[in-house]
Design an enzyme around this catalytic site. Sequence first.
Site, PDB file in Angstrom:
ATOM      1  N   PRO A 321       0.829  -1.212   0.000  1.00  0.00           N
ATOM      2  CA  PRO A 321       0.000   0.000   0.000  1.00  0.00           C
ATOM      3  C   PRO A 321       0.860   1.257   0.000  1.00  0.00           C
ATOM      4  O   PRO A 321       1.836   1.350   0.745  1.00  0.00           O
ATOM      5  CB  PRO A 321      -0.777  -0.115   1.317  1.00  0.00           C
ATOM      6  CG  PRO A 321       0.123  -0.909   2.216  1.00  0.00           C
ATOM      7  CD  PRO A 321       0.859  -1.872   1.308  1.00  0.00           C
ATOM      8  N   ARG A 360      -3.026  15.427 -10.195  1.00  0.00           N
ATOM      9  CA  ARG A 360      -3.922  14.282 -10.346  1.00  0.00           C
ATOM     10  C   ARG A 360      -5.270  14.665 -10.976  1.00  0.00           C
ATOM     11  O   ARG A 360      -5.862  13.876 -11.697  1.00  0.00           O
ATOM     12  CB  ARG A 360      -4.129  13.578  -8.996  1.00  0.00           C
ATOM     13  CG  ARG A 360      -2.839  12.907  -8.500  1.00  0.00           C
ATOM     14  CD  ARG A 360      -3.073  12.023  -7.287  1.00  0.00           C
ATOM     15  NE  ARG A 360      -3.935  10.906  -7.597  1.00  0.00           N
ATOM     16  CZ  ARG A 360      -5.216  10.826  -7.315  1.00  0.00           C
ATOM     17  NH1 ARG A 360      -5.813  11.814  -6.658  1.00  0.00           N
ATOM     18  NH2 ARG A 360      -5.910   9.784  -7.671  1.00  0.00           N
ATOM     19  N   CYS A 391      -0.465  28.567 -16.492  1.00  0.00           N
ATOM     20  CA  CYS A 391      -0.950  29.009 -17.797  1.00  0.00           C
ATOM     21  C   CYS A 391      -1.567  27.855 -18.569  1.00  0.00           C
ATOM     22  O   CYS A 391      -1.079  27.486 -19.636  1.00  0.00           O
ATOM     23  CB  CYS A 391       0.187  29.635 -18.579  1.00  0.00           C
ATOM     24  SG  CYS A 391       0.956  30.960 -17.658  1.00  0.00           S
TER      25      CYS A 391
HETATM   26  C1  LIG Z   1       2.067   2.089  -7.499  1.00  0.00           C
HETATM   27  C2  LIG Z   1       2.349   0.744  -6.971  1.00  0.00           C
HETATM   28  C3  LIG Z   1       1.976   0.413  -5.669  1.00  0.00           C
HETATM   29  C4  LIG Z   1       1.229   1.354  -4.756  1.00  0.00           C
HETATM   30  O1  LIG Z   1      -0.004   1.716  -5.251  1.00  0.00           O
HETATM   31  P1  LIG Z   1      -1.041   2.505  -4.293  1.00  0.00           P
HETATM   32  O2  LIG Z   1      -2.195   2.775  -5.182  1.00  0.00           O
HETATM   33  O3  LIG Z   1      -0.347   3.750  -3.851  1.00  0.00           O
HETATM   34  O4  LIG Z   1      -1.339   1.605  -3.149  1.00  0.00           O
HETATM   35  C5  LIG Z   1       2.298  -0.839  -5.200  1.00  0.00           C
HETATM   36  N1  LIG Z   1       2.965  -1.722  -5.973  1.00  0.00           N
HETATM   37  C6  LIG Z   1       3.340  -1.430  -7.236  1.00  0.00           C
HETATM   38  C7  LIG Z   1       4.069  -2.436  -8.023  1.00  0.00           C
HETATM   39  C8  LIG Z   1       3.043  -0.193  -7.774  1.00  0.00           C
HETATM   40  O5  LIG Z   1       3.409   0.091  -9.022  1.00  0.00           O
END
Ligand SMILES: *Cc1c(COP(=O)(O)O)cnc(C)c1O
Length: 463
Positions: A321, A360, A391
């Site tokens: 996570p 985002r 801009c």
């Molecule tokens: C981006 C990523 C994560 C984390 O994703 P979250 O959405 O921030 O939990 C975990 N493992 C891999 C391989 C990723 O590319």
Amino acid sequence: MSRSAHPAGPRHADVMTEGHYTAPPADLNALDEKVWARTVTRDEEGAITVGGIGVTRLAEEFGTPAYFLDESDFRARCHAWADAFGRDADVFYAGKAFLSRAVVRWLQEEGLNLDVCSGGELSTALDAGMPAERIAFHGNNKTVAEIERAVEAGVGRIVLDSFQEIARVAHTAQRLGKRQRVQIRVTVGVEAHTHEFIATAHEDQKFGIALAGGQAAEAVRRALALDGLELIGIHSHIGSQIFDMAGFEVSARRVVQLLAEVRDEHGVELPEIDLGGGLGIAYTSEDDPREPHEIAKALGDIVTRECEAAGLATPRISVEPGRAIVGPTAFTLYEVGTIKPLEGLRTYVSVDGGMSDNIRTALYDAEYSVVLASRTSDAEPMLARVVGKHCESGDIVVKDAFLPSDLAPGDLIAVPATGAYCRSMASNYNHALRPPVVAVRDGQARVIVRRETEEDLLRLDVG
Ligand SMILES: *Cc1c(COP(=O)(O)O)cnc(C)c1O
């Protein structure tokens, strides 16, 4: 409007219906605990406080825009994840969501491991003293130099993402007289976003090695045959901002099926599986994320059940996570600069940051909420769009939100749940100075990433 999937962000523009926020919330001053860091509240004067410090004081001391991160909330979330997964599983915080040396120290103190995916992230982790064996190294195109550094440092695992990389890592390890622990990242044909998942997703993406067509089985064959590698397991990461566990269920089933095939072919039971990250958080009151203990139980049950069915011992599970740990812990504080009401449409509220500190919304149509932070107000709600100072007409921070109609230049407004993928994706567009990250805890505020200065910009520009 449709946008392509991205592993670091939601793609639910096509799920959210137009006019999502047609009704203002009952109380514009309320702070929904789902979207705010745990210690955030309003003081007697009505100003937002975090860790016991009011935003007016924080703005005076640290300026705006700035990210304020609730350190005790970050630690509590780490603790909750570690506790939920217990001794038989490993939690790797995905550093790409937000990484700094202070964060690395908190992770160590709270017993988490760390995912990195570049030399820069690796050096930050090592510099802050993260033991190399607690680091996992990811990425679809790690350079040879990055691989060397990771092997030399002794990272706990490298997640192999391609056939070339199997050979590169094996070669590097052998040259350095080492045996590198590795996992193979497979794409299981599942794509998950928020409330939806597709079990038959096209494996049309840059990451990983496809299960389909025997590709992953071939990768395992090669990895097992190379002296420089110790293959410890299989890795799968299926999406981002996911609320529904059904996608993980399909993914786990397919990974376990591969483990069974590996056992049948090689007589080897790989001891670990990694189910990736992507667990969702609440950006607005509409979102209902799961708690870590529910996620741990769901994933544990799925893997145990599938392994029993396949006659395999249950492997050690790991998860990654990023957003779910750091996302909710921070908010961005902005000062309102100009206000432009458009009769019958909406009111544009311009702040002193924008797409340079939160890409985002422009990149993924992400949704955010916003509140008046420096005071409360009993004025009528107005439909607002919070925009930045760049801009670009796409420079939107919060697309649709209600703010009090007496909002005025000089007011401070706060956007919650900006801890993940905001500072880490910040840019210098228009030569903006990237905002600081200030950690607040028990009445103490401390800069952990300082604000960029014009000297910083000019130092890179060597003329
Ligand atoms: C981006 C990523 C994560 C984390 O994703 P979250 O959405 O921030 O939990 C975990 N493992 C891999 C391989 C990723 O590319």
